[in-house]
Design a protein around this motif. Sequence first.
Motif, PDB file in Angstrom:
ATOM      1  N   UNK A  26      37.157 -18.119  94.295  1.00 21.46           N
ATOM      2  CA  UNK A  26      36.130 -18.463  95.277  1.00 21.46           C
ATOM      3  C   UNK A  26      34.712 -18.249  94.752  1.00 21.46           C
ATOM      4  N   UNK A  27      34.516 -17.252  93.888  1.00 19.30           N
ATOM      5  CA  UNK A  27      33.175 -16.980  93.372  1.00 19.30           C
ATOM      6  C   UNK A  27      32.746 -17.974  92.310  1.00 19.30           C
ATOM      7  N   UNK A  28      33.665 -18.732  91.775  1.00 20.17           N
ATOM      8  CA  UNK A  28      33.332 -19.759  90.805  1.00 20.17           C
ATOM      9  C   UNK A  28      33.139 -19.220  89.403  1.00 20.17           C
ATOM     10  N   UNK A  50      43.255 -20.014  84.878  1.00 20.44           N
ATOM     11  CA  UNK A  50      43.656 -20.619  86.151  1.00 20.44           C
ATOM     12  C   UNK A  50      42.387 -20.931  86.937  1.00 20.44           C
ATOM     13  N   UNK A  51      42.188 -22.207  87.246  1.00 15.28           N
ATOM     14  CA  UNK A  51      41.008 -22.663  87.969  1.00 15.28           C
ATOM     15  C   UNK A  51      41.443 -23.110  89.362  1.00 15.28           C
ATOM     16  N   UNK A  52      41.071 -22.325  90.371  1.00 12.01           N
ATOM     17  CA  UNK A  52      41.411 -22.677  91.757  1.00 12.01           C
ATOM     18  C   UNK A  52      40.229 -23.401  92.387  1.00 12.01           C
ATOM     19  N   UNK A  53      40.257 -24.707  92.315  1.00 15.19           N
ATOM     20  CA  UNK A  53      39.195 -25.528  92.904  1.00 15.19           C
ATOM     21  C   UNK A  53      39.832 -26.519  93.875  1.00 15.19           C
ATOM     22  N   UNK A  54      39.058 -26.922  94.855  1.00 20.17           N
ATOM     23  CA  UNK A  54      39.573 -27.811  95.898  1.00 20.17           C
ATOM     24  C   UNK A  54      39.931 -29.207  95.368  1.00 20.17           C
ATOM     25  N   UNK A  55      39.008 -29.816  94.639  1.00 22.03           N
ATOM     26  CA  UNK A  55      39.269 -31.183  94.184  1.00 22.03           C
ATOM     27  C   UNK A  55      39.243 -31.277  92.659  1.00 22.03           C
ATOM     28  N   UNK A  56      39.719 -32.390  92.172  1.00 22.07           N
ATOM     29  CA  UNK A  56      39.837 -32.615  90.743  1.00 22.07           C
ATOM     30  C   UNK A  56      38.494 -32.630  90.027  1.00 22.07           C
ATOM     31  N   UNK A  57      37.492 -33.230  90.653  1.00 18.99           N
ATOM     32  CA  UNK A  57      36.162 -33.335  90.041  1.00 18.99           C
ATOM     33  C   UNK A  57      35.548 -31.959  89.799  1.00 18.99           C
ATOM     34  N   UNK A  58      35.650 -31.068  90.786  1.00 24.31           N
ATOM     35  CA  UNK A  58      35.112 -29.713  90.644  1.00 24.31           C
ATOM     36  C   UNK A  58      35.836 -28.984  89.518  1.00 24.31           C
TER      37      UNK A  58
END
Length: 97
Positions: A26-28, A50-58
């Motif tokens: 969440x902190x990026x 491990x990258x927890x991002x909402x969409x593919x672009x982010x």
Amino acid sequence: MNLSNKQKKYLKSEAHYLKPIVMIGANGFTEGVLAEIDNALNFHELIKIKVSAEDRETKKLICDAIVRETKALPVQLVGSNFTIFRPSEDKKISLPK
């Protein structure tokens, strides 16, 4: 330095059983995360993130920033796991020609 297809294939096989060392949530992508990735690359050369991002672009933007800031080479992006490689002075992993 660019990786050939043979070298990428070799690194993918080496990374298959690795667990993610760094997790971006969440902190990026912060300075602390960057320092941790840099330390892990110096020690291991080949790491999973491990990258927890909402969409593919982010997710893609974060991965591009990691590669740019650490001067590492991207190996593979599968789902939320991103594998990168940066050779150290010790040369722990010897790449095929």
